[in-house]
Scaffold this motif. Structure first.
Motif, PDB file in Angstrom:
ATOM      1  N   GLY A   1     -39.053  76.226 -40.374  1.00 54.43           N
ATOM      2  CA  GLY A   1     -39.361  75.526 -39.128  1.00 54.43           C
ATOM      3  C   GLY A   1     -39.341  74.033 -39.416  1.00 54.43           C
ATOM      4  N   SER A   2     -39.104  73.215 -38.380  1.00 59.14           N
ATOM      5  CA  SER A   2     -39.093  71.774 -38.639  1.00 59.14           C
ATOM      6  C   SER A   2     -40.511  71.263 -38.909  1.00 59.14           C
ATOM      7  CB  SER A   2     -38.432  71.012 -37.492  1.00 59.14           C
ATOM      8  OG  SER A   2     -39.065  71.285 -36.273  1.00 59.14           O
ATOM      9  N   ASN A   3     -41.493  72.002 -38.455  1.00 63.42           N
ATOM     10  CA  ASN A   3     -42.881  71.629 -38.722  1.00 63.42           C
ATOM     11  C   ASN A   3     -43.151  71.458 -40.219  1.00 63.42           C
ATOM     12  OD1 ASN A   3     -45.682  71.322 -38.444  1.00 63.42           O
ATOM     13  ND2 ASN A   3     -45.746  72.782 -36.786  1.00 63.42           N
TER      14      ASN A   3
ATOM     15  N   PHE B   1     -46.827  64.916 -30.502  1.00 66.99           N
ATOM     16  CA  PHE B   1     -46.854  66.308 -30.964  1.00 66.99           C
ATOM     17  C   PHE B   1     -47.988  66.501 -31.975  1.00 66.99           C
ATOM     18  CE2 PHE B   1     -44.708  69.715 -33.675  1.00 66.99           C
ATOM     19  CZ  PHE B   1     -45.076  70.745 -32.817  1.00 66.99           C
TER      20      PHE B   1
ATOM     21  N   TYR C   1     -48.264  65.992 -36.003  1.00 68.68           N
ATOM     22  CA  TYR C   1     -48.313  64.701 -36.693  1.00 68.68           C
ATOM     23  C   TYR C   1     -49.728  64.413 -37.179  1.00 68.68           C
ATOM     24  CZ  TYR C   1     -44.100  64.396 -33.830  1.00 68.68           C
ATOM     25  OH  TYR C   1     -42.913  64.675 -33.210  1.00 68.68           O
TER      26      TYR C   1
ATOM     27  N   ALA D   1     -41.615  61.726 -31.218  1.00 66.26           N
ATOM     28  CA  ALA D   1     -40.952  62.924 -30.686  1.00 66.26           C
ATOM     29  C   ALA D   1     -40.166  62.526 -29.451  1.00 66.26           C
ATOM     30  CB  ALA D   1     -41.981  63.986 -30.321  1.00 66.26           C
TER      31      ALA D   1
ATOM     32  N   ASN E   1     -43.485  66.665 -26.963  1.00 69.30           N
ATOM     33  CA  ASN E   1     -44.226  67.848 -26.546  1.00 69.30           C
ATOM     34  C   ASN E   1     -45.704  67.528 -26.808  1.00 69.30           C
ATOM     35  OD1 ASN E   1     -45.312  70.404 -26.254  1.00 69.30           O
ATOM     36  ND2 ASN E   1     -44.548  71.136 -28.223  1.00 69.30           N
TER      37      ASN E   1
ATOM     38  N   ASP F   1     -38.312  63.188 -34.180  1.00 67.57           N
ATOM     39  CA  ASP F   1     -38.398  64.645 -34.035  1.00 67.57           C
ATOM     40  C   ASP F   1     -37.667  65.045 -32.757  1.00 67.57           C
ATOM     41  OD1 ASP F   1     -39.265  67.220 -33.362  1.00 67.57           O
ATOM     42  OD2 ASP F   1     -41.366  66.845 -33.848  1.00 67.57           O
TER      43      ASP F   1
ATOM     44  N   ALA G   1     -36.806  68.135 -31.432  1.00 64.83           N
ATOM     45  CA  ALA G   1     -36.882  69.593 -31.284  1.00 64.83           C
ATOM     46  C   ALA G   1     -36.241  70.100 -29.995  1.00 64.83           C
ATOM     47  CB  ALA G   1     -38.345  70.045 -31.349  1.00 64.83           C
ATOM     48  N   TYR G   2     -36.144  69.214 -28.996  1.00 67.68           N
ATOM     49  CA  TYR G   2     -35.623  69.661 -27.690  1.00 67.68           C
ATOM     50  C   TYR G   2     -34.295  69.014 -27.341  1.00 67.68           C
ATOM     51  CZ  TYR G   2     -40.324  71.447 -27.314  1.00 67.68           C
ATOM     52  OH  TYR G   2     -41.483  72.125 -27.560  1.00 67.68           O
TER      53      TYR G   2
ATOM     54  N   THR H   1     -34.618  71.724 -34.815  1.00 64.87           N
ATOM     55  CA  THR H   1     -35.124  73.072 -35.043  1.00 64.87           C
ATOM     56  C   THR H   1     -34.228  74.131 -34.416  1.00 64.87           C
ATOM     57  OG1 THR H   1     -37.038  74.525 -34.752  1.00 64.87           O
ATOM     58  CG2 THR H   1     -36.592  72.994 -32.962  1.00 64.87           C
TER      59      THR H   1
ATOM     60  N   SER I   1     -35.805  76.786 -33.359  1.00 66.87           N
ATOM     61  CA  SER I   1     -36.841  77.556 -32.657  1.00 66.87           C
ATOM     62  C   SER I   1     -36.734  77.493 -31.148  1.00 66.87           C
ATOM     63  CB  SER I   1     -38.229  77.027 -33.030  1.00 66.87           C
ATOM     64  OG  SER I   1     -38.489  77.177 -34.389  1.00 66.87           O
ATOM     65  N   LYS I   2     -36.138  76.447 -30.625  1.00 69.22           N
ATOM     66  CA  LYS I   2     -36.197  76.255 -29.186  1.00 69.22           C
ATOM     67  C   LYS I   2     -34.888  76.731 -28.536  1.00 69.22           C
ATOM     68  CE  LYS I   2     -40.334  74.784 -29.784  1.00 69.22           C
ATOM     69  NZ  LYS I   2     -40.787  73.528 -30.336  1.00 69.22           N
TER      70      LYS I   2
ATOM     71  N   ARG J   1     -38.296  81.103 -38.120  1.00 72.02           N
ATOM     72  CA  ARG J   1     -38.737  79.874 -38.766  1.00 72.02           C
ATOM     73  C   ARG J   1     -37.620  79.172 -39.552  1.00 72.02           C
ATOM     74  NH1 ARG J   1     -41.046  78.258 -36.234  1.00 72.02           N
ATOM     75  NH2 ARG J   1     -42.290  76.885 -37.514  1.00 72.02           N
TER      76      ARG J   1
HETATM   77  C1  LIG Z   1     -41.668  73.186 -31.303  1.00 66.51           C
HETATM   78  C2  LIG Z   1     -41.667  71.813 -31.869  1.00 66.51           C
HETATM   79  C3  LIG Z   1     -41.365  71.560 -33.217  1.00 66.51           C
HETATM   80  C4  LIG Z   1     -41.066  72.521 -34.259  1.00 66.51           C
HETATM   81  O1  LIG Z   1     -41.059  73.722 -34.291  1.00 66.51           O
HETATM   82  P1  LIG Z   1     -40.618  74.608 -35.514  1.00 66.51           P
HETATM   83  O2  LIG Z   1     -40.680  75.950 -34.919  1.00 66.51           O
HETATM   84  O3  LIG Z   1     -41.589  74.387 -36.621  1.00 66.51           O
HETATM   85  O4  LIG Z   1     -39.233  74.181 -35.904  1.00 66.51           O
HETATM   86  C5  LIG Z   1     -41.328  70.257 -33.667  1.00 66.51           C
HETATM   87  N1  LIG Z   1     -41.579  69.250 -32.849  1.00 66.51           N
HETATM   88  C6  LIG Z   1     -41.872  69.427 -31.564  1.00 66.51           C
HETATM   89  C7  LIG Z   1     -42.113  68.248 -30.724  1.00 66.51           C
HETATM   90  C8  LIG Z   1     -41.944  70.714 -31.037  1.00 66.51           C
HETATM   91  O5  LIG Z   1     -42.291  70.896 -29.773  1.00 66.51           O
END
Ligand SMILES: *Cc1c(COP(=O)(O)O)cnc(C)c1O
Length: 368
Positions: free
Chosen positions: A95-97, A121, A124, A164, A168, A195, A197-198, A226, A228-229, A237
């Protein structure tokens, strides 16, 4: 005598509020005995995964007795090709987290500065606390990042800035020219994490910076993405970071050698080249967002401008009761109390029928 572990933890961790994920549908089912539940709480992709990704992941499972490829060779090649990057600019994460945490661990000594926006987000804050950083939370403007104010808060102790775009849980974003003015102001010694992610969901007219194309230009820029989205692989992950080769080398030294599992590697590679799937996901999200926006305007509910696959509703009053009433209607959304936005609820854009269920439930709940 028993050890008091809370007093043993580092200060940043001892006072950390635990991350509160969206309520799982299975939990609501147990609690209320509901079966027909609509889950719009975690910005997940409402489609199933790409069939290509599913097939690729299933195929590699017969090899699960072996460790996954520690370098993620094939996936990195695919990412490099797809986004016109060099492999030595890429780090894969669970995951990018995970990559956000790795950056804080590599770059920040206790007491050094990490800067991020109010309503930024939540990861952080956690990354900064674990690193025992000095945290600077910069006041938001219209719930979004105030880039000029953030640049103004960077000082000689600052090592890392987290941004971000879109953000989010607010959906807010900044455009190309704002970001370029920001990068001009931030000293080169300060690493800026963008970041994204979207990013797949962003409307072209919004003119957001394309982080991946800017990594070559700014040696202090790290971009995270990521699967994930929009790619629909949240449960597997996997994400990636693109950065300067030296920082990339450091990140790869610190990450766990087998941080991305074999199914995730295979599925991510396959989904990268399933353009049809991504197109369908993005178009459906666009239509669903319009559907929700229209319904919400009929209900008189105002919404923050969003470039993500979610809308952040301002109910003009404490939203706890409304959130709970929606649960009783079988609709799970995300309450934003933990993020100091008590009047707001975040709703992930779902399939047409799910959005309709959400609007109907909201109509019922608001008229009570
Ligand atoms: C969902 C999200 C991520 C990361 O999600 P991972 O599932 O860990 O890749 C990262 N940054 C933002 C702003 C998100 O909303």
């Amino acid at each position: 005598m028993a050890i008091d572990f809370y007093s043993r933890a580092t200060a940043g961790v001892a006072t950390l509020n635990p991350y509160r994920p969206g309520k799982p549908a299975s939990e609501l089912q147990r609690e209320l005995g509901l079966t027909d539940i609509v889950s719009l709480a975690s910005n997940e992709n409402p489609f199933g995964p790409s069939v290509k990704a599913l097939n690729a992941a299933t195929e590699v499972l017969t090899g699960m007795t072996r460790y996954p490829d520690p370098t993620g060779y094939r996936l990195k090649q695919a990412i490099a090709e797809r986004f016109d990057l060099a492999v030595d600019q890429l780090t894969l994460g669970n995951g990018s987290n995970e990559l956000l945490n790795i950056l804080a661990r590599i770059l920040v000594e206790p007491g050094q500065g990490v800067v991020y926006s109010q309503y930024g987000f939540v990861a952080y804050e956690i990354a900064a606390r674990v690193a025992q950083a000095k945290r600077t939370v910069v006041a938001a403007s219209g719930f979004g990042h105030d880039l000029a104010a953030i640049a103004g808060q960077v000082d000689e102790t600052t090592r890392l800035v987290f941004l971000a775009n879109p953000n989010n849980p607010t959906g807010t974003s900044f455009d190309r020219s704002e970001f370029s003015a920001f990068m001009q102001r931030v000293p080169e010694q300060v690493v800026v994490v963008l970041d994204e992610a979207y990013s797949e969901y962003v409307e072209p007219e919004a003119d957001l910076p394309d982080g991946l194309s800017l990594v070559k230009e700014y040696s202090n820029l790290v971009v995270t993405r990521t699967f994930s989205k929009a790619y629909g692989l949240a449960g597997l992950r996997v994400g990636f970071a693109s950065a300067n080769p030296e920082l990339t080398d450091l990140m790869n030294r610190v990450r766990e050698p087998f941080n991305v599992n074999c199914a995730a590697l295979a599925a991510a590679e396959a989904s990268l080249f399933d353009g049809q799937y991504l197109e369908r996901v993005v178009q459906t999200c666009r239509a669903g967002k319009a559907q929700l926006l229209e319904g919400l305007s009929h209900l008189g509910v105002s919404v923050l401008p969003s470039q993500g696959n979610f809308l952040t509703l301002d109910l003009g009053q404490d939203s706890t009761g409304i959130y709970q009433s929606l649960l009783r209607e079988g609709v799970i959304v995300r309450p934003l109390h933990p993020y100091d936005m008590p009047n707001h609820l975040r709703v992930t854009v779902g399939l047409e029928a799910e959005n309709e269920r959400c609007l109907q439930a909201l109509k019922k709940v608001l008229s009570c």
